[in-house]
Each structure stands twice: as C-alpha cells, then as structure tokens.
Enzyme design. Structure first.
Site, PDB file in Angstrom:
ATOM      1  N   SER A  39      15.806  21.716 -15.256  1.00 55.96           N
ATOM      2  CA  SER A  39      14.662  22.554 -15.576  1.00 55.96           C
ATOM      3  C   SER A  39      15.182  23.859 -16.151  1.00 55.96           C
ATOM      4  O   SER A  39      16.271  24.319 -15.793  1.00 55.96           O
ATOM      5  CB  SER A  39      13.849  22.815 -14.312  1.00 55.96           C
ATOM      6  N   HIS A  62       0.843  -1.226   0.000  1.00 55.82           N
ATOM      7  CA  HIS A  62       0.000   0.000   0.000  1.00 55.82           C
ATOM      8  C   HIS A  62       0.868   1.262   0.000  1.00 55.82           C
ATOM      9  O   HIS A  62       0.430   2.314   0.462  1.00 55.82           O
ATOM     10  CB  HIS A  62      -0.930   0.037   1.222  1.00 55.82           C
ATOM     11  N   GLU A 104      10.158   8.692 -16.931  1.00 55.86           N
ATOM     12  CA  GLU A 104       8.788   9.164 -17.146  1.00 55.86           C
ATOM     13  C   GLU A 104       8.312   8.842 -18.561  1.00 55.86           C
ATOM     14  O   GLU A 104       7.166   8.449 -18.785  1.00 55.86           O
ATOM     15  CB  GLU A 104       8.702  10.678 -16.914  1.00 55.86           C
ATOM     16  N   LYS A 158      16.400  21.434  -9.963  1.00 53.62           N
ATOM     17  CA  LYS A 158      15.723  20.260 -10.492  1.00 53.62           C
ATOM     18  C   LYS A 158      16.649  19.293 -11.226  1.00 53.62           C
ATOM     19  O   LYS A 158      17.569  19.694 -11.933  1.00 53.62           O
ATOM     20  CB  LYS A 158      14.612  20.672 -11.470  1.00 53.62           C
ATOM     21  N   LYS A 218       0.671  -3.294 -39.881  1.00 55.99           N
ATOM     22  CA  LYS A 218       2.082  -2.910 -39.873  1.00 55.99           C
ATOM     23  C   LYS A 218       2.421  -1.766 -38.934  1.00 55.99           C
ATOM     24  O   LYS A 218       3.346  -1.862 -38.132  1.00 55.99           O
ATOM     25  CB  LYS A 218       2.535  -2.578 -41.292  1.00 55.99           C
TER      26      LYS A 218
END
Ligand code: ARG
Length: 459
Positions: free
Chosen positions: A277, A156, A290, A283, A325
């Site tokens: 970023s 969980h 992803e 970042k 295809k």
C-alpha cells in the site's frame, strides 16, 4: 481511397460512417489466418481449373510475401481499409496487378470472415488448454506437498469437518479438468470449414470445399451454405466455456484472498504476485487474485454481448455479426492473462500448515467424531449428539478445545468416556478415517492425484 464496391454506388461514404463501419482496428489480429486461408483458396481454384496453375503460384507467393512483411513489420496495416480481408486483397492487387483480383473468385467476405474466426479461435483454444494443463500441474505439485496438511473444511463459511489442503486444492483440479473438456468439445464444432459457402447460396463454380478444408486442417465442412455464413455458435460455446472457467478462477481467487488475510493466514502469496500500500506499510494486498475475480465480470459480459448480438438476427450474414470479434478477442486476452498470472501465483504460493491446523482445532470440527465415539461405546446417536453438543458449549465457555479437555470433565458428562477418546477425536485420525472414494484421507487424495494425472496424460 476508392471503394471495392464502387460500381454499384457512386457516392462517397461519410468519413465517420467509414470509421464506424470499419473493423480493421481489431480484426487485424487475424491476418495470419486470413492469408493462410487465401493461400488454400488459390490452390483450390487452380486444382479445379478455375484459375491457371501459374496464377495460383503467383498468388500464393504474393500472399507469402505479405505474411512475411507483416510478421517482420516491413508492411504496416493500413487502418483506412475496412477490414483485414480488404487490406490483404488490396496489397496483393497493388503488388501483383490483375492476377491479385482473381483471388476472390468463388468466395465472399462472409465465408472468409467465418473461416478466419474459426481458424483464429481454434488456435487460441489450444493455447488456453495448454495453460489449463499447466495450472492443473501446479495444483498437483501443491497437493502432493500438502498431502497431510490438515485444515478446516467449510460449509456456510463455518468450520465443518477436517480436510487436507491437498483435498481442497484437488477440488479445483477437477473443475479445471472439466474446463479442458468443455473447450475441447467446443473445438470440435469450431473445426468445421465454412469456406465455399460464399455469400450465402454457394457458387456456380465447381469448387472443392473438402480440399480447401483439408488444406486448412478442418475435420468437416459446413453442410449448408446459409448456416456456414450465419453460424456463430462456436463463438457462443467458446465464450460460455470461458465464462465457466472464469467463474472457477474467481472462486479460487476469492479463497486465496481469504486465506491470505490476517484473519485466516492459511497461505502466503509470493511478493511477485502481491502489492503493497502507498500509505499502510503493513499491507500485502492480493491484487492479482482480486483482478482475476474482477475480470470474471467482463468475460460474463462478453458472453452476454455475443448472445444478444445474435438474438433475432435473420439469416444469413448481417453486419451486426462484425460485433462478434471484440467480445471473443476480449475473452481470449482476459483468459490468457488471468491464467498466465494464476499459474506462477499457485506455483509460488506457500501454505502455512500451523495456522491451518490451529484453525481446525479451534472449530470443534471433530464434534461428530466425538459423538461417534459414544455410539461406538453403546450410546444411541441422538443422546451422543446431545452430550457432544454440551461438551462443545462447555469448551466455548471455558476457552478449551475438545482435544485437550481433561478426562475428568468428559466423565462428568458420561461414564462411557475413557482415555481412548483422545485418539478418536485426534484430527489426523479423523482425516485418515475418511477413506471413501473422493474423500479427504491421504490415501483417497493420492488416488485423486493419480486420476488427474491419468486424464492429463491420456486426454
Ligand atoms: N468485417 C466484416 C465482419 O467482420 C467482414 C464481413 C463483411 N461482409 C459484408 N457483407 N460486409 O463481419
């Protein structure tokens, strides 16, 4: 350009209709298979006395020349042709004259296209399997390096029990082994030659379908000519194996994304497989993971498109089948790309054992082991479970963890607690004790690694 079938119809087709009808824009990727298949066909026709040996020689040489010229770029695919089969035949006839026109004896584009697809896809399956083996290899290297690294195992998405990072990674190795198995199994039914089925009913010529199949390294021939030209199960099976593989890669990607977040910080992905970023300097985004997660959707779509195309199609060939295809090609390209990125991303992934351990310690994931300790000392499990729960609650309220909670506090809950409790709830000990087959102890994971290596070697 005059149509191959001019004779039956006199009128020109509309340009837009021509474009609509054409598949050369995508089936040109099968030119090698198309030419190789035609070479075997010419050889068979000569062997059976349907054309003269000299004619087969000329055809095979001519086809070889086209293959060479396409490979070198000397010959360009003419996109005004309807499909790759027409293109090759047209070039051949332009180069050889009337002999070129003999190649299409005792076959049809219906069995030809089924043949090309099977040859193309079995090669691609081999490439996917090779990549899967490499990915499993990367997982094994990481598992060996992280044999004793403790992390929380989740249910969980709540911290549940301590496991090793190796154990977690090996779960993915097992999934990928099954993927190899699925692709290999699909390949068996793919490797059946439809050539010689002709349009649908077979042919009046005395062909040797087995000879042609063997020349092209098929294990079997389609035993019913109608099925030979109508069957696209091998595409469905490929796409279903592809969708399952993508589902696995997507689950793995999701974990990589979570693990590389500030909240987890269990792993660091190499700069080579992350992006920054344009505005937020802090970042480091796991874009590749992803995208793999994101591309899973399109492969599911490819499978659904294929199934839907075939649904309700009457036997035998229908032009709908030309739609097989792009779904298959898209899945092939997507799988290869995702695996090619995933392999080095796993190879270069850095585990952060300190953070994994810290998360494991904060999760009270040894509360079961604490209860087991009291049971060992003679308390019934339900009572022990209750005390263990109260101690967890105490720790949460006071910002403590079970491992370092003083014995005096423990004894306030039960006289049965003694110094040796710390040993029993030590996470390393908790992990070491889980010696069941398939379990998380380092000995158990060594056995799992040995198993995967053995399957890879003998499979
Ligand atoms: N381009 C066609 C396809 O991909 C080849 C088969 C054409 N056969 C036919 N009867 N029109 O399906």
């Amino acid at each position: 350009m005059a149509k191959m079938w001019a004779g039956r119809t006199a009128g020109e087709t509309d340009r837009l209709a021509d474009d609509f009808n054409s598949s050369i824009g995508f089936d040109c990727r099968m030119y090698r298979q198309d030419i190789t298949g035609s070479m075997a066909h010419a050889a068979m026709l000569a062997k059976q006395g349907i054309i003269a040996p000299k004619e087969a020689e000329i055809l095979i040489e001519g086809l070889g020349g086209i293959l060479e010229d396409l490979n070198s770029g000397k010959l360009e695919i003419d996109l005004s042709c309807e499909d790759i089969h027409m293109f090759v035949e047209e070039v051949l006839t332009a180069r050889l004259g009337d002999v070129g026109k003999k190649l299409h004896t005792a076959r049809s584009r219906n069995d030809q296209v089924a043949l090309d697809m099977r040859m193309y896809l079995r090669d691609e399956v081999d490439g996917v399997i090779a990549r899967l083996r490499a990915l499993i290899g990367a997982l094994l290297v990481q598992a060996k390096a992280n044999r004793d690294v403790i992390m929380p195992g989740y249910t969980h998405l709540q911290r549940a029990q301590p496991i090793t990072f190796a154990h977690h990674l090996l779960a993915y190795a097992m999934m990928l082994l099954r993927d190899i198995d699925r692709f290999s199994d699909a390949r068996k039914r793919m490797n059946v030659s439809p050539i010689g089925s002709c349009a649908l009913a077979g042919t009046t010529y005395e062909t040797d379908r087995w000879f042609e199949a063997r020349e092209l390294k098929f294990d079997n021939i389609a035993r019913n000519s109608i099925d030979g030209v109508s069957d696209r199960d091998f595409c469905v099976e490929f796409l279903s194996s592809a969708a399952t593989l993508m589902m696995h890669l997507s689950r793995f990607s999701e974990e990589l994304i979570l693990w590389s977040s500030w909240e987890f910080k269990f792993v660091e992905l190499s700069d080579a497989y992350t992006t920054g970023s344009s505005i937020m300097p802090q970042k480091k985004n796991p874009d590749m993971a992803e995208l793999i997660r994101g591309k899973t959707g399109r492969v599911y779509g490819d499978l659904m498109a294929m199934l839907t195309t075939l649904k309700g199609l009457p036997l035998a060939y229908n032009k709908d089948m030309q739609e097989d295809k792009e779904s298959v090609f898209d899945a092939v390209d997507t799988l290869k790309m995702c695996l090619d990125v995933m392999i080095p991303m796993i190879e270069t992934m850095k585990a952060l054992p300190e953070n994994m351990k810290a998360a494991a310690q904060k999760g009270f994931i040894n509360a079961t082991d604490l209860a087991d300790y009291l049971v060992k000392k003679g308390m019934p499990f339900r009572s022990a479970y209750k005390i263990s729960g109260q101690l967890v609650s105490y720790c949460i309220q006071n910002g403590e963890v079970l491992e370092t909670l003083p014995l005096s506090v423990y004894r306030g809950y039960s006289e049965l607690f003694d110094e040796d409790l710390y040993e029993d709830i030590d996470l390393t000990v908790c992990v070491k004790k889980r010696i069941s087959e398939g379990g998380t102890s380092p000995e158990s994971t060594d056995a799992q690694i040995a198993y995967v290596e053995e399957v890879l070697q003998n499979g």
